[in-house]
Write a protein that holds these residues in place. Sequence first.
Motif, PDB file in Angstrom:
ATOM      1  N   LEU A 106       0.858  -1.188   0.000  1.00  0.00           N
ATOM      2  CA  LEU A 106       0.000   0.000   0.000  1.00  0.00           C
ATOM      3  C   LEU A 106       0.897   1.242   0.000  1.00  0.00           C
ATOM      4  N   ARG A 107       0.389   2.338  -0.538  1.00  0.00           N
ATOM      5  CA  ARG A 107       1.209   3.556  -0.606  1.00  0.00           C
ATOM      6  C   ARG A 107       0.460   4.738   0.013  1.00  0.00           C
ATOM      7  N   PRO A 108       0.546   4.896   1.338  1.00  0.00           N
ATOM      8  CA  PRO A 108      -0.126   6.040   1.967  1.00  0.00           C
ATOM      9  C   PRO A 108       0.497   7.363   1.506  1.00  0.00           C
ATOM     10  N   PRO A 109      -0.244   8.476   1.611  1.00  0.00           N
ATOM     11  CA  PRO A 109       0.278   9.765   1.123  1.00  0.00           C
ATOM     12  C   PRO A 109       1.626  10.119   1.772  1.00  0.00           C
ATOM     13  N   GLY A 110       2.547  10.542   0.953  1.00  0.00           N
ATOM     14  CA  GLY A 110       3.851  10.994   1.462  1.00  0.00           C
ATOM     15  C   GLY A 110       4.818   9.867   1.789  1.00  0.00           C
ATOM     16  N   VAL A 111       4.468   8.618   1.394  1.00  0.00           N
ATOM     17  CA  VAL A 111       5.320   7.479   1.763  1.00  0.00           C
ATOM     18  C   VAL A 111       6.727   7.616   1.165  1.00  0.00           C
ATOM     19  N   GLU A 112       6.839   8.443   0.107  1.00  0.00           N
ATOM     20  CA  GLU A 112       8.157   8.648  -0.513  1.00  0.00           C
ATOM     21  C   GLU A 112       9.139   9.356   0.433  1.00  0.00           C
ATOM     22  N   HIS A 113       8.608   9.940   1.520  1.00  0.00           N
ATOM     23  CA  HIS A 113       9.504  10.586   2.497  1.00  0.00           C
ATOM     24  C   HIS A 113      10.062   9.582   3.506  1.00  0.00           C
ATOM     25  N   THR A 114       9.618   8.322   3.405  1.00  0.00           N
ATOM     26  CA  THR A 114      10.063   7.324   4.386  1.00  0.00           C
ATOM     27  C   THR A 114      11.094   6.393   3.769  1.00  0.00           C
ATOM     28  N   GLN A 115      11.843   5.746   4.641  1.00  0.00           N
ATOM     29  CA  GLN A 115      12.685   4.628   4.233  1.00  0.00           C
ATOM     30  C   GLN A 115      11.913   3.351   4.528  1.00  0.00           C
ATOM     31  N   THR A 116      12.312   2.242   3.901  1.00  0.00           N
ATOM     32  CA  THR A 116      11.601   0.994   4.181  1.00  0.00           C
ATOM     33  C   THR A 116      12.542  -0.201   4.123  1.00  0.00           C
ATOM     34  N   ILE A 117      12.021  -1.355   4.517  1.00  0.00           N
ATOM     35  CA  ILE A 117      12.726  -2.633   4.357  1.00  0.00           C
ATOM     36  C   ILE A 117      11.726  -3.599   3.735  1.00  0.00           C
ATOM     37  N   GLY A 118      12.223  -4.725   3.228  1.00  0.00           N
ATOM     38  CA  GLY A 118      11.332  -5.651   2.539  1.00  0.00           C
ATOM     39  C   GLY A 118      11.082  -5.132   1.134  1.00  0.00           C
ATOM     40  N   GLY A 119      10.246  -5.819   0.358  1.00  0.00           N
ATOM     41  CA  GLY A 119       9.969  -5.400  -1.008  1.00  0.00           C
ATOM     42  C   GLY A 119      11.255  -5.372  -1.829  1.00  0.00           C
ATOM     43  N   ASP A 120      11.490  -4.242  -2.512  1.00  0.00           N
ATOM     44  CA  ASP A 120      12.690  -4.103  -3.322  1.00  0.00           C
ATOM     45  C   ASP A 120      13.931  -4.162  -2.414  1.00  0.00           C
ATOM     46  N   PRO A 121      14.815  -5.137  -2.646  1.00  0.00           N
ATOM     47  CA  PRO A 121      15.992  -5.255  -1.768  1.00  0.00           C
ATOM     48  C   PRO A 121      16.828  -3.977  -1.702  1.00  0.00           C
ATOM     49  N   ALA A 122      16.825  -3.179  -2.786  1.00  0.00           N
ATOM     50  CA  ALA A 122      17.629  -1.945  -2.791  1.00  0.00           C
ATOM     51  C   ALA A 122      17.160  -0.981  -1.696  1.00  0.00           C
ATOM     52  N   ALA A 123      15.897  -1.104  -1.267  1.00  0.00           N
ATOM     53  CA  ALA A 123      15.382  -0.227  -0.212  1.00  0.00           C
ATOM     54  C   ALA A 123      16.169  -0.425   1.081  1.00  0.00           C
ATOM     55  N   THR A 124      16.596  -1.652   1.309  1.00  0.00           N
ATOM     56  CA  THR A 124      17.329  -1.955   2.552  1.00  0.00           C
ATOM     57  C   THR A 124      18.671  -1.224   2.561  1.00  0.00           C
ATOM     58  N   THR A 125      19.339  -1.164   1.403  1.00  0.00           N
ATOM     59  CA  THR A 125      20.625  -0.451   1.369  1.00  0.00           C
ATOM     60  C   THR A 125      20.414   1.069   1.399  1.00  0.00           C
ATOM     61  N   ARG A 126      19.265   1.526   0.850  1.00  0.00           N
ATOM     62  CA  ARG A 126      18.972   2.973   0.955  1.00  0.00           C
ATOM     63  C   ARG A 126      18.747   3.347   2.428  1.00  0.00           C
ATOM     64  N   PHE A 127      18.054   2.477   3.158  1.00  0.00           N
ATOM     65  CA  PHE A 127      17.845   2.747   4.587  1.00  0.00           C
ATOM     66  C   PHE A 127      19.183   2.733   5.321  1.00  0.00           C
ATOM     67  N   GLN A 128      20.044   1.785   4.952  1.00  0.00           N
ATOM     68  CA  GLN A 128      21.371   1.713   5.577  1.00  0.00           C
ATOM     69  C   GLN A 128      22.118   3.042   5.381  1.00  0.00           C
ATOM     70  N   ALA A 129      22.075   3.587   4.155  1.00  0.00           N
ATOM     71  CA  ALA A 129      22.787   4.837   3.861  1.00  0.00           C
ATOM     72  C   ALA A 129      22.189   5.990   4.669  1.00  0.00           C
ATOM     73  N   ALA A 130      20.856   6.027   4.773  1.00  0.00           N
ATOM     74  CA  ALA A 130      20.195   7.114   5.517  1.00  0.00           C
ATOM     75  C   ALA A 130      20.526   7.016   7.012  1.00  0.00           C
ATOM     76  N   LEU A 131      20.565   5.797   7.514  1.00  0.00           N
ATOM     77  CA  LEU A 131      20.891   5.600   8.935  1.00  0.00           C
ATOM     78  C   LEU A 131      22.335   6.008   9.210  1.00  0.00           C
ATOM     79  N   ASP A 132      23.234   5.572   8.331  1.00  0.00           N
ATOM     80  CA  ASP A 132      24.657   5.940   8.480  1.00  0.00           C
ATOM     81  C   ASP A 132      24.807   7.459   8.500  1.00  0.00           C
ATOM     82  N   ALA A 133      24.094   8.140   7.573  1.00  0.00           N
ATOM     83  CA  ALA A 133      24.215   9.599   7.467  1.00  0.00           C
ATOM     84  C   ALA A 133      23.719  10.267   8.749  1.00  0.00           C
ATOM     85  N   LEU A 134      22.612   9.761   9.295  1.00  0.00           N
ATOM     86  CA  LEU A 134      22.079  10.376  10.524  1.00  0.00           C
ATOM     87  C   LEU A 134      23.013  10.117  11.704  1.00  0.00           C
ATOM     88  N   LEU A 135      23.527   8.897  11.805  1.00  0.00           N
ATOM     89  CA  LEU A 135      24.436   8.579  12.915  1.00  0.00           C
ATOM     90  C   LEU A 135      25.700   9.443  12.851  1.00  0.00           C
TER      91      LEU A 135
END
Length: 387
Positions: A106-135
């Motif tokens: 499902l795609r709730p409004p504004g979901v593009e502003h979130t990171q995710t896991i599952g689904g497209d495996p590339a999403a997991t590495t995008r989340f990793q990069a976002a987490l690294d940047a915040l840390l």
Amino acid sequence: MKRALVLGGGFAGLEASIQLAGRGLDVTLVSDRPYLFVYPTSIWIPTGEATFEATCLDLAEVARRRGFAFRQGAVEAIEPAARRARVGGEWLDADHLVIAFGGARLRPPGVEHTQTIGGDPAATTRFQAALDALLARGAGRIAMGFGGNPSDGSAVRGGPVFEMMFNVDTLLRRRGLREKFTLTFFAPMPSPGERMGKKAVAATVAMFGRLGIELRAGKKITGFDAGGVRFEDGGRLDADLTLFLPAGDGHPVVKGSGLPVNAAGFVTVDPGCAVPGFPGVWAIGDAAALEGPAWRAKQGHLAEAMARVAAENVAAVEAGRPATASYLEHLSILCVMDTGTGAAFVQRDDRHERLIPLPVVGHWMKKGWGSYFKGTKLGRLPRLPGL
Ligand SMILES: Cc1cc2nc3c(=O)[nH]c(=O)nc-3n(C[C@H](O)[C@H](O)[C@H](O)COP(=O)(O)OP(=O)(O)OC[C@H]3O[C@@H](n4cnc5c(N)ncnc54)[C@H](O)[C@@H]3O)c2cc1C
């Protein structure tokens, strides 16, 4: 030799291909990725405890070792009455068509502003990069949550988000940064994780309390923006990084195929995983609409059980015997929920509602399961009953 065409190389499709080839069918597995992504162990990619490569299983290699053909390609359309599927513009047909390509989200409004896991495996590495940047910034607010699907409660997936929260908490503590970050868990249902049973919910809430993780539950999510999560009551949760796992939705190719589907778009099946009205068409795993108790959930172990049920029934049909195998007897919630430093074994079925804490060893057991999973698929390790 009878031919089987299996669509989707995930937990369900790979096991179905192995089982059908083992029963003497001429099997072709079609999947859009060259690998199976081992979602249960992918939770450690963002925190650096696992690599992307270690989380993939090469489908061509399994096919070679297990005696079936693998074709990489995206299924564009299905004609169930003719038991055929279009892949890269070419129609492939078979005596048995097995639909195993999971679901969409499902795609709730504004979901593009979130990171995710599952689904497209590339999403997991995008989340990793976002987490690294915040840390790397040294301080911040992290929100993690999951959504519901009012049309099909079995498509809700919260477990991996609990695991991710515990693993990020562990990572922050290891780096001496925990005091600099707020961690908040959000979900629209009043008691997130209730499918796992009351004991599991109580233990999770208690652990959140001990770790200083705030819980925002019971408020419908209306959308997301760059600054966090918005709720129906007008409230919001401000965050620098939001991880969100939306509930599952029917696959777009299924929705346009004329196959019978439930309200959420998952393929209707009988207890033997056959699609009613379409002889020789089967649906298994996340792609299928599950029947059964209210707590039923789409899981990897059930996807594999459905694959074995479908293969057994295909063999029965071909031998002129009644197709009696049923996935309903395999309905249960079974998981080793990782807590970053340990894990908890969660079991829910008609007879049990168990949570067994597995400090330290549980974390390593789950990691060991990843190697066991790959080894059994490649035929290098024997499969243990029930695993
Ligand atoms: C992060 C995470 C952790 C999880 N942890 C656990 C756990 O600990 N235990 C557990 O039991 N379950 C777990 N699950 C759930 C489990 O992973 C799923 O239930 C399981 O993957 C379902 O298997 P499937 O084969 O039906 O679908 P999928 O695994 O989604 O596989 C579908 C396959 O079809 C392919 N495909 C999709 N569309 C097309 C197309 N048009 N053409 C060709 N191919 C296509 C995809 O690339 C994919 O390879 C977890 C899920 C996630 C996301």
